[in-house]
Design an enzyme around this catalytic site. Structure first.
Site, PDB file in Angstrom:
ATOM      1  CG  ASP A  34      -2.133   0.973   0.966  1.00 24.16           C
ATOM      2  OD1 ASP A  34      -2.065   1.771   0.008  1.00 24.16           O
ATOM      3  OD2 ASP A  34      -3.104   0.921   1.729  1.00 24.16           O
TER       4      ASP A  34
HETATM    5  C1  BGC Z   1      -4.940   3.429   0.050  1.00 28.12           C
HETATM    6  C2  BGC Z   1      -5.050   2.431  -1.087  1.00 28.12           C
HETATM    7  C3  BGC Z   1      -4.872   3.131  -2.400  1.00 28.12           C
HETATM    8  C4  BGC Z   1      -3.534   3.839  -2.395  1.00 28.12           C
HETATM    9  C5  BGC Z   1      -3.222   4.572  -3.673  1.00 28.12           C
HETATM   10  C6  BGC Z   1      -3.680   4.259  -0.052  1.00 28.12           C
HETATM   11  O1  BGC Z   1      -3.695   5.272   0.873  1.00 28.12           O
HETATM   12  O2  BGC Z   1      -4.986   2.764   1.283  1.00 28.12           O
HETATM   13  O3  BGC Z   1      -6.279   1.766  -1.023  1.00 28.12           O
HETATM   14  O4  BGC Z   1      -4.991   2.236  -3.448  1.00 28.12           O
HETATM   15  O5  BGC Z   1      -3.519   4.784  -1.344  1.00 28.12           O
HETATM   16  O6  BGC Z   1      -4.013   5.681  -3.825  1.00 28.12           O
END
Ligand code: BGC
Length: 746
Positions: A273
């Site tokens: 993530d």
């Molecule tokens: C989120 C993800 C997301 C990623 C990219 C993160 O903060 O938890 O779900 O895909 O950001 O935007």
């Protein structure tokens, strides 16, 4: 002449063939026909490509080069990877290294309903339609990794991101998720199923360590991910921010190496993530394959070439160059990244995709209509009879507020969004008079990461004035439709924050109570991705659960309210009367502290808790009404007993005894009344959505095997079905069991 032409043609064809073969030869020393669904061919190409890569190229391939992309290898014709959020639509383009908008004019998508709504359709065909449409949008925008679907289990109604997930039941999530994945991936776009695992609250998501017993982990929190891998064939998975067993989940030895890769045989890419990696050594050895979003402090590191400072960038290279770590793990990561490339960007059979088409808009509307849940309809205020209605009062901020902007990374720039008020106005046209009053002032902002709704919701009036206006309007109307709920602003269904209460914000409870006093024909539409308390439930005759419905929100809602569409959605999570009716809250185990949370309720999540403690929910899991009536017959089993390697089939007849066509979700629950471990009273093990004309009846069958009877035995680390009596329960919801039959497991 003709012969000469034929010979010339042959020569050209021969030459072309030779060129093709040669081209193949240039790349692969032993040319193999490459059909990208051929796993063996891909393996050979991966090995071939791997041999040609330098150490530096390999390192470059396993971490980001911009906010959402990672480099390919231009020298070898391997394209970049472009990821995109997210579960509900294709995110607008941001700048290379900033979150702000790139300002493109061709990236306004169709916003699909949030996954909570998709799951509430209980219709696998809708999940396929969703995945297919979304995959086409991603492909057209040249994205090859879609950051979704999100499938974390709904543990508490306060989790800010529940709206992005598929509810509280692992079986339902698994079944709805698999067609979504297949639909997306048939476009040559990888799904990146998130967030693995145990990301069930937002408040402390970067710091909290989740303590959960193995049985609960395997029975509740892992099944959807396992289905994504083994049934859906997902090509990527995203680690979660939180910790488990003291290790961040993006670099978690136990989750990634032991369970995901060894136990389940996952061959895809584990993506971190954004900013979820904290340690190079763990990132090397513990199963992570690609690192994204690690922010650097911009001073000592990251001022320039921030991406070289990523944990899997120079620090990794330095360790290899110093001989402190080998390249075995690196090759494994690169193999996976290459495999993903051959399945996506290097798959010459993939289609071209399409973007913001009418077809996608219709898909979004269909899914929204099927997911809307009719919670209550005691006085038959719904569907609104326009022959008898002169004036409809529409009250509430959510009737006008754009919901596709906000909520965190799933926020979109939609090509259009039909608000509920506009949808109702358009549908009713001149058949009735529509009067709007806001009723309460909630969130007046309309901006996420630079995408602006363009709405001006500023209102200088006091809340008393706004409420008085609404009551006055409501008093004079034949029917009142209140449209409120949550709104994707911080703490009202948004990433990064949990809600602080089950109650509706902005004094809506008071407003609804007063509306009910001045007009008996009141419909409350709750827009949210979460359960809310409804202290006014007995005063309001008709209640509808509308989700964050996307571009077609208003059209879908109007269709259901006016009766063009017969509602057929069912809840995918329990609406408790009060917070402490939920296990995690009853045991004071949500959200835990900044650093620790123990899932004390164990497997008793959602209806599993309500059943065990005989708690009457406000609206139970699986609940949803229709404008018609369904009658269930008896359930029969094709045998009285089964052995462990056998199957058993249950049959039930469902009849539409009302006067209009409708769809019903028939649910199968299995109960193991006597067990050596404490088991839920019953668990969902099958569901079918059937469409019935008035007077029509259909036979619904469910076939299950021992997996539907098993619990996870932590000591044995295996699934166990204990011989004895079981029951198959057929329900219209988890609290409305229509028929049951017993059977034996020998
Ligand atoms: C989120 C993800 C997301 C990623 C990219 C993160 O903060 O938890 O779900 O895909 O950001 O935007």
């Amino acid at each position: 002449m003709r012969k000469a032409f034929a010979n010339a043609l042959k020569a050209v064809q021969g030459l072309t063939l030779a060129l093709i073969l040669n081209a193949g030869h240039l790349y692969a020393q032993n040319p193999v026909p490459v059909y990208m669904d051929d796993a063996k061919a891909i393996k050979e190409r991966v090995e071939d490509a791997l041999k040609r890569l330098t150490l530096k190229e390999k390192i470059a391939m396993i971490h980001a080069q911009s906010k959402f992309s990672s480099p390919g290898v231009a020298r070898l014709g391997i394209p970049e990877n472009w990821t995109t959020d997210g579960p509900h639509g294709i995110r607008p383009e941001v700048l290379w290294d900033e979150w702000s908008q790139a300002g493109w004019t061709n990236d306004s998508c169709i916003a699909f309903p949030a996954l909570t709504c998709l799951a509430a359709t209980w219709n696998k065909d809708m999940a396929m339609l969703y995945g297919k449409s979304l995959g086409e949008e991603a492909r057209y925008r040249n994205k090859n990794i879609l950051l979704g679907p999100g499938i974390n289990i709904y543990r508490s109604p306060l989790n800010g991101r529940n709206f992005e997930y598929m509810g509280e039941d692992p079986f339902l999530s698994s079944k709805m998720l698999v067609p979504y994945i297949k639909g997306v991936q048939q476009n040559g776009v990888a799904t990146c199923v998130k967030h693995f695992a145990l990301n069930n609250s937002e408040g402390n998501r970067h710091t909290v360590n989740v303590d959960v017993d193995d049985r609960t982990l395997y029975e509740i929190y892992l099944p959807a991910f396992k289905a994504a891998v083994q049934e859906g064939g997902a090509w990527a998975i995203m680690g979660s921010y939180n910790l488990y067993k003291g290790q961040h989940c993006c670099t978690n030895e136990y989750l990634l190496n032991n369970i995901l890769k060894k136990e389940w045989g996952f061959e895809g890419v584990v993506v971190s993530d954004w900013g979820g990696v904290h340690d190079t050594k763990q990132a090397i050895t513990n199963g992570l394959d690609m690192e994204f979003g690690s922010w650097t402090n911009g001073l000592s590191q990251g001022k320039s070439n921030a991406y070289d400072s990523y944990y899997l960038a120079d620090p990794y290279l330095d360790l290899i160059n110093a001989g402190k770590v080998g390249t075995k793990e690196l090759d494994d990561k690169v193999r996976r990244v290459l495999r993903l490339a051959f399945l996506t960007t290097m798959n010459k059979n993939r289609p071209y995709g399409s973007f913001a088409t009418q077809e996608h808009a219709l898909a979004a509307r269909k899914i929204a209509q099927e997911g809307i849940v009719l919670l209550k309809n005691t006085k038959q205020v719904l569907p609104i009879n326009l022959n008898k209605t002169k004036t409809i009062a529409v009250i509430g901020e959510n009737a006008i507020k754009m919901m596709t902007v906000g909520g965190g990374s799933s926020s979109l720039k939609a090509q259009y969004e039909i608000s509920p008020l506009d949808g109702i106005r358009k549908r009713v046209a001149n058949q009735a008079n529509i009067v709007y009053a806001r009723g309460y002032i909630g969130d007046t902002t309309g901006n996420y990461n630079g995408v602006k709704t363009g709405q001006d919701l500023a209102d200088k009036r006091s809340s008393a004035e706004v409420m008085a206006e609404a009551l006055n309007v409501a008093k004079k109307a034949d029917v009142v439709i209140f449209i409120g709920g949550l709104n994707k602003s911080d703490r009202q269904d948004a990433e990064g924050y949990d809600r602080t209460t089950l109650s509706l914000p902005y004094n809506q409870d008071k407003l609804i109570t007063e509306l009910a006093k001045v007009n008996k024909n009141l419909v409350v539409v709750n827009i949210s991705g979460n359960a809310v308390a409804m202290p006014w439930v007995n005063q309001v005759p008709s209640i509808v659960q509308g989700w964050f419905l996307g571009s077609e929100a208003g059209n879908a809602l109007a269709g259901v309210l006016m009766g063009d569409v017969n509602p057929s959605g069912k809840l995918t999570f329990t609406f408790p009367v009060k917070l402490t009716d939920n296990g995690a809250h009853a045991l004071n185990a949500f959200p835990g502290t900044k650093t620790d949370v123990t899932y004390k309720e164990g497997v008793f999540v959602g209806y599993r808790w309500a059943d065990t403690h005989k708690i009457k929910s406000l609206f139970p899991f699986g609940h949803g009404l229709s404008y018609t009536t369904f009658q269930y017959g008896k359930v029969t089993a094709n045998k009285a007993s089964i052995s462990a390697d056998d199957k058993i089939t249950f049959t039930v007849t469902v009849k539409n005894i009302g006067s209009r066509a409708g769809e019903e979700v028939v649910q199968l629950y299995i109960s193991d009344p006597k067990s050596s471990v404490a088991r839920p009273v019953k668990e969902l093990k099958g569901f079918e959505k059937v469409s019935l004309q008035p007077g029509e009846q259909k036979i619904v069958t469910f076939t299950v095997d021992k997996s539907a009877l098993s619990f996870f035995d932590a000591a044995k680390h295996d699934w166990v079905a204990e011989p004895g009596k079981f029951e198959a329960l057929i329900g219209a919801s988890s609290a409305d069991i229509k028929a049951k039959t017993g059977f034996l497991l020998n």
